[in-house]
Write a protein that holds these residues in place. Sequence first.
Motif, mmCIF file in Angstrom:
data_model
loop_
_atom_site.group_PDB
_atom_site.id
_atom_site.type_symbol
_atom_site.label_atom_id
_atom_site.label_comp_id
_atom_site.label_asym_id
_atom_site.label_seq_id
_atom_site.Cartn_x
_atom_site.Cartn_y
_atom_site.Cartn_z
ATOM 1 N N GLN A 46 0.943 -1.289 0.158
ATOM 2 C CA GLN A 46 0.043 -0.039 -0.086
ATOM 3 C C GLN A 46 0.743 1.443 0.062
ATOM 4 O OE1 GLN A 46 -2.508 -0.016 3.472
ATOM 5 N NE2 GLN A 46 -3.110 -2.248 3.074
ATOM 6 N N LEU A 47 0.132 2.182 -0.485
ATOM 7 C CA LEU A 47 1.053 3.666 -0.518
ATOM 8 C C LEU A 47 0.183 4.405 0.433
ATOM 9 C CD1 LEU A 47 1.270 4.456 -4.243
ATOM 10 C CD2 LEU A 47 3.120 3.591 -2.882
ATOM 11 N N ALA A 48 1.013 5.335 1.486
ATOM 12 C CA ALA A 48 0.281 6.062 2.411
ATOM 13 C C ALA A 48 0.732 7.605 2.213
ATOM 14 C CB ALA A 48 0.814 5.755 3.824
ATOM 15 N N PHE A 49 -0.234 8.317 1.900
ATOM 16 C CA PHE A 49 0.008 9.845 1.801
ATOM 17 C C PHE A 49 -0.333 10.652 2.940
ATOM 18 C CE2 PHE A 49 -0.530 7.706 -2.185
ATOM 19 C CZ PHE A 49 0.485 8.328 -2.992
ATOM 20 N N ALA A 50 0.280 11.860 3.045
ATOM 21 C CA ALA A 50 -0.486 12.771 4.187
ATOM 22 C C ALA A 50 -1.673 13.293 3.487
ATOM 23 C CB ALA A 50 0.665 13.822 4.534
ATOM 24 N N PRO A 51 -2.462 13.595 4.385
ATOM 25 C CA PRO A 51 -4.147 14.004 3.994
ATOM 26 C C PRO A 51 -3.807 15.218 3.046
ATOM 27 C CG PRO A 51 -4.206 13.090 6.248
ATOM 28 C CD PRO A 51 -2.783 13.256 5.772
ATOM 29 N N ASP A 52 -3.135 16.184 3.347
ATOM 30 C CA ASP A 52 -2.979 17.457 2.717
ATOM 31 C C ASP A 52 -2.349 17.125 1.211
ATOM 32 O OD1 ASP A 52 -0.482 16.897 3.847
ATOM 33 O OD2 ASP A 52 0.086 18.972 4.015
ATOM 34 N N ALA A 53 -1.370 16.077 1.259
ATOM 35 C CA ALA A 53 -0.752 15.777 -0.109
ATOM 36 C C ALA A 53 -1.744 14.992 -1.051
ATOM 37 C CB ALA A 53 0.376 14.911 0.143
ATOM 38 N N TRP A 54 -2.510 14.206 -0.272
ATOM 39 C CA TRP A 54 -3.636 13.619 -1.217
ATOM 40 C C TRP A 54 -4.499 14.612 -1.670
ATOM 41 C CZ3 TRP A 54 -4.095 9.230 -3.611
ATOM 42 C CH2 TRP A 54 -5.370 8.747 -4.111
ATOM 43 N N THR A 55 -5.100 15.492 -0.814
ATOM 44 C CA THR A 55 -6.032 16.384 -1.219
ATOM 45 C C THR A 55 -5.602 17.304 -2.421
ATOM 46 O OG1 THR A 55 -6.844 16.559 0.745
ATOM 47 C CG2 THR A 55 -7.245 18.505 -0.631
ATOM 48 N N PHE A 57 -3.298 16.309 -4.748
ATOM 49 C CA PHE A 57 -2.956 15.388 -5.879
ATOM 50 C C PHE A 57 -4.423 15.282 -6.488
ATOM 51 C CE2 PHE A 57 -3.832 11.002 -7.255
ATOM 52 C CZ PHE A 57 -3.078 10.753 -8.358
ATOM 53 N N VAL A 58 -5.602 15.170 -5.597
ATOM 54 C CA VAL A 58 -6.777 15.014 -6.237
ATOM 55 C C VAL A 58 -7.272 16.149 -7.096
ATOM 56 C CG1 VAL A 58 -9.178 14.359 -5.624
ATOM 57 C CG2 VAL A 58 -7.520 13.071 -4.702
ATOM 58 N N ASN A 59 -6.888 17.328 -6.234
ATOM 59 C CA ASN A 59 -7.448 18.473 -6.913
ATOM 60 C C ASN A 59 -6.751 18.936 -8.225
ATOM 61 O OD1 ASN A 59 -9.354 19.078 -4.764
ATOM 62 N ND2 ASN A 59 -7.728 20.471 -3.655
ATOM 63 N N ASP A 60 -5.396 18.694 -8.160
ATOM 64 C CA ASP A 60 -4.768 18.852 -9.442
ATOM 65 C C ASP A 60 -5.263 17.691 -10.526
ATOM 66 O OD1 ASP A 60 -3.152 20.711 -8.246
ATOM 67 O OD2 ASP A 60 -1.261 19.110 -8.095
ATOM 68 N N GLY A 62 -8.194 16.750 -10.966
ATOM 69 C CA GLY A 62 -9.549 17.190 -11.255
ATOM 70 C C GLY A 62 -9.619 18.366 -12.064
ATOM 71 N N ARG A 63 -8.546 19.203 -11.931
ATOM 72 C CA ARG A 63 -7.985 20.404 -12.787
ATOM 73 C C ARG A 63 -7.546 19.935 -14.172
ATOM 74 N NH1 ARG A 63 -7.077 22.894 -7.923
ATOM 75 N NH2 ARG A 63 -4.927 22.646 -8.293
ATOM 76 N N GLY A 64 -6.982 18.666 -14.229
ATOM 77 C CA GLY A 64 -6.487 18.178 -15.550
ATOM 78 C C GLY A 64 -5.134 18.571 -15.656
ATOM 79 N N ARG A 65 -4.314 18.554 -14.466
ATOM 80 C CA ARG A 65 -2.956 18.944 -14.348
ATOM 81 C C ARG A 65 -2.345 17.546 -13.825
ATOM 82 N NH1 ARG A 65 -0.074 22.444 -9.639
ATOM 83 N NH2 ARG A 65 1.665 21.666 -9.982
#
Length: 67
Positions: A46-55, A57-60, A62-65
Motif C-alpha cells: 500500500q501507499l500512504a500519503f499525508a492528507p494534505d498531499a492527497w487532497t 493530488f486529487v485537486n490537481d 480534477g483540474r487536468g494537471r
Amino acid sequence: MNDKQPAESNWFKSSYSSGEGGACVEVATVETAVRVRDSKECAGPQLAFAPDAWTSFVNDIGRGRSN
C-alpha cells in the motif's frame, strides 16, 4: 506517517470503477493518512500519503494537471 492498516470495510473504489475487475485502486483513510492499494492485490503493498498531499493530488487531477 501512520502505518495503521485500515479495516476492510473502510476501503472504497472510485465511482468510475466498474464491478468487472480491471485496473482499479482502492482508497482508505486512517487517522493521519490516506492509504491506496491495488484492488486486485488487497493483501499486497500500500501507499500512504499525508492528507494534505492527497487532497492536492486529487485537486490537481480534477483540474487536468498531471505533473
